[in-house]
Design a protein around this motif. Structure first.
Motif, PDB file in Angstrom:
ATOM      1  N   ILE A  17       0.833  -1.192   0.000  1.00  0.00           N
ATOM      2  CA  ILE A  17       0.000   0.000   0.000  1.00  0.00           C
ATOM      3  C   ILE A  17       0.872   1.248   0.000  1.00  0.00           C
ATOM      4  N   ASN A  18       0.600   2.167  -0.919  1.00  0.00           N
ATOM      5  CA  ASN A  18       1.289   3.454  -0.950  1.00  0.00           C
ATOM      6  C   ASN A  18       0.586   4.429  -0.008  1.00  0.00           C
ATOM      7  N   SER A  23       4.073   5.095   8.270  1.00  0.00           N
ATOM      8  CA  SER A  23       2.998   4.276   8.811  1.00  0.00           C
ATOM      9  C   SER A  23       3.447   3.582  10.094  1.00  0.00           C
ATOM     10  N   PRO A  24       2.646   3.688  11.158  1.00  0.00           N
ATOM     11  CA  PRO A  24       2.971   2.942  12.383  1.00  0.00           C
ATOM     12  C   PRO A  24       2.612   1.472  12.260  1.00  0.00           C
ATOM     13  N   LEU A  25       1.879   1.138  11.215  1.00  0.00           N
ATOM     14  CA  LEU A  25       1.408  -0.240  11.012  1.00  0.00           C
ATOM     15  C   LEU A  25       2.435  -1.027  10.208  1.00  0.00           C
ATOM     16  N   SER A  49       7.535   0.343   1.666  1.00  0.00           N
ATOM     17  CA  SER A  49       8.626   1.030   2.357  1.00  0.00           C
ATOM     18  C   SER A  49       9.963   0.492   1.873  1.00  0.00           C
ATOM     19  N   ASP A  50      10.964   1.375   1.860  1.00  0.00           N
ATOM     20  CA  ASP A  50      12.314   0.951   1.478  1.00  0.00           C
ATOM     21  C   ASP A  50      12.950   0.096   2.572  1.00  0.00           C
ATOM     22  N   GLN A  51      12.508   0.328   3.805  1.00  0.00           N
ATOM     23  CA  GLN A  51      13.077  -0.405   4.938  1.00  0.00           C
ATOM     24  C   GLN A  51      12.134  -1.550   5.317  1.00  0.00           C
TER      25      GLN A  51
END
Length: 461
Positions: A17-18, A23-25, A49-51
């Motif tokens: 999801i973009n 995002s804390p999720l 996410s990149d991480q």
């Protein structure tokens, strides 16, 4: 001897999801119980996410954990169990909703879960009820999709993404637990500096009458956020953490379940509230437009709850009757059955005038701004309201023997508690409703009173 654990799930479908902000999720998952292989994960939703914090294998293992031991689940038909896991060894928390369902003729146990870092526990807890309410209604609709043999994943994707967007927006633009009164309207030198006196009075009064829930809309983000912070002064710290400021770069969507939220109008100078989400909110709300200084409010708690339940049942009934994929589309399941036609114009003028807020505003602006005097005076005002609410609850408990007998003497209550003004009674009743849910319906909902009928009752005493 190695610890026993379920065999790893095969490759699991995943949707990334973009999101506009951090995002804390970590992920959301949909899992089921396989009678041969045990808990299995059917789908994963994760922010792009990149991480990579958790690998797909770790997410699958955590999701499987939520269904372990559910083979002996003996719940009532239709029951949805909410389970909260804190896995310190993994550094995560998992909120899981467990339910039974029938898919392709096979009945099984399912789990819809969200996974967050343990470090986000204090951030998440004030939003727990909002998330659980949203996920619960998703499951109600999902059961119908499953019973009809439809693929539930597209429907879940359309409902899980807004939950992720909500948590992301709350992380970046949530109202802090402590608010500096210098950033609010209550720091003005005079009551009419930032906004008209009657507008401020109506906004705060209606805000308190609707259980501290308000939607502030406007074209100027700074002005909207100043009013949002002002209204949040009248909330508890945990309720403030369930409120959101507006974003200058883009307009957030309305989110049901938040206490106060700021929303920017579009380029045409308008903002349309989604009827479905407004009806899903646990409390009625006040609509405040800072551009034109208007204040509107929804019907009182008991009427809102009554309409909400009928609307939800009507929506599920329409979904049950749907015979094609087009009819089952989320945007089309807004039709209601013949027995219930909701009033789309649910925001009305504020009719209950009060003396409590008016007296507070008249006095607080006589105090010198820039010092702690106004903050102390506000704290004293909120303490008085809280004590009035507790006194009202105790009064009703004594008069009804803690609900064993119907409440009969509204006239005596208003006289004894000095709540002669309809607005004063509405403010104290709304605060009492949050302390003791269902009180409003107990007083005004036997038999069900509409807003007009309730006003007739109030005027009769």
């Amino acid at each position: 001897m190695t610890a026993l654990c379920p065999p790893p799930s095969p490759a699991v479908a995943k949707t990334q999801i973009n999101l506009n902000g951090p995002s804390p999720l970590l992920a959301a998952t949909f899992a089921y119980w396989d009678n041969i292989l045990g808990p299995r994960v059917r789908h994963i939703w994760a922010p792009k996410s990149d991480q990579v914090v958790l690998s797909d294998g770790e997410i699958t293992f955590l999701a499987n954990h939520t269904l372990n031991g559910e083979i002996l689940r003996n719940a009532e038909s239709g029951a949805i169990d909410v389970k909260f896991f804190v896995l310190a060894e993994k550094g995560v928390i998992i909120v899981s909703l467990i339910f039974d369902g029938k898919w392709n003729g096979d009945r099984s146990t399912y789990g819809l879960s969200i996974i967050l870092p343990q470090a986000e526990l204090s951030f998440y807890l004030p939003l727990h009820r909002v998330c659980v309410d949203r996920l619960t209604h998703i499951i109600r609709k999902g059961r119908i999709w499953m019973h009809k043999g439809q693929s539930i994943i597209p429907m879940l994707t359309g409902e899980v993404i807004p939950v992720m967007e909500l948590l992301s927006s709350m992380k970046s633009h949530g109202v802090p637990e402590e608010i500096d009164i210098n950033d609010t309207v209550l720091n003005d030198d005079d009551i009419g500096d930032s906004c008209h006196e009657d507008f401020l009075h109506n906004a705060i009064s209606s805000h308190l009458q609707t259980c501290g829930c308000s939607v502030v809309v406007g074209s100027n983000a700074e002005k909207v956020n100043k009013v949002v912070r002002t209204l949040c002064l009248f909330l508890t710290p945990s309720e403030r953490k369930c409120s959101r400021l507006c974003w200058t770069e883009s307009s957030f969507k309305y989110e049901s379940g938040l206490f106060v939220q700021g929303l920017l109008k579009d380029a045409t100078g308008s903002f349309v509230l989604p009827f479905r989400q407004v009806m899903y909110a646990p409390y009625p709300a006040t609509h405040i437009d800072v551009d034109v200084n208007t204040v509107k409010q929804m019907p009182p708690c008991h009427e809102h709850t009554y309409n909400q339940r009928r609307y939800m049942r009507s929506e599920l009934a329409a979904l049950w009757r749907a015979t094609s994929d087009e009819e089952m589309a989320l945007d089309s399941i807004i039709h209601t059955d013949e027995s219930f036609t909701p009033d789309l114009n649910i925001f009305q003028d504020v009719l209950h005038r009060d003396t409590l807020v008016k007296s507070f505003l008249d006095q607080v602006f006589h105090l010198k701004p820039g010092l702690s005097l106004r903050s102390a005076f506000l704290a004293q005002f909120l303490l008085v309201l809280h004590r009035k609410a507790l006194t009202l609850i105790k009064y009703i408990e004594d008069e009804t023997q803690k609900g064993e007998k119907p409440f009969k003497s509204l006239r005596s209550l208003k006289s004894d508690l000095d709540l002669a003004a309809e607005g004063d009674l509405s403010i104290v009743m709304a605060l009492a409703e949050k302390i003791k849910p269902g009180l409003h319906s107990f007083i005004f909902g036997r038999s069900f009173y509409t807003g007009i009928q309730e006003r007739d009752v109030l005027m009769a005493f």
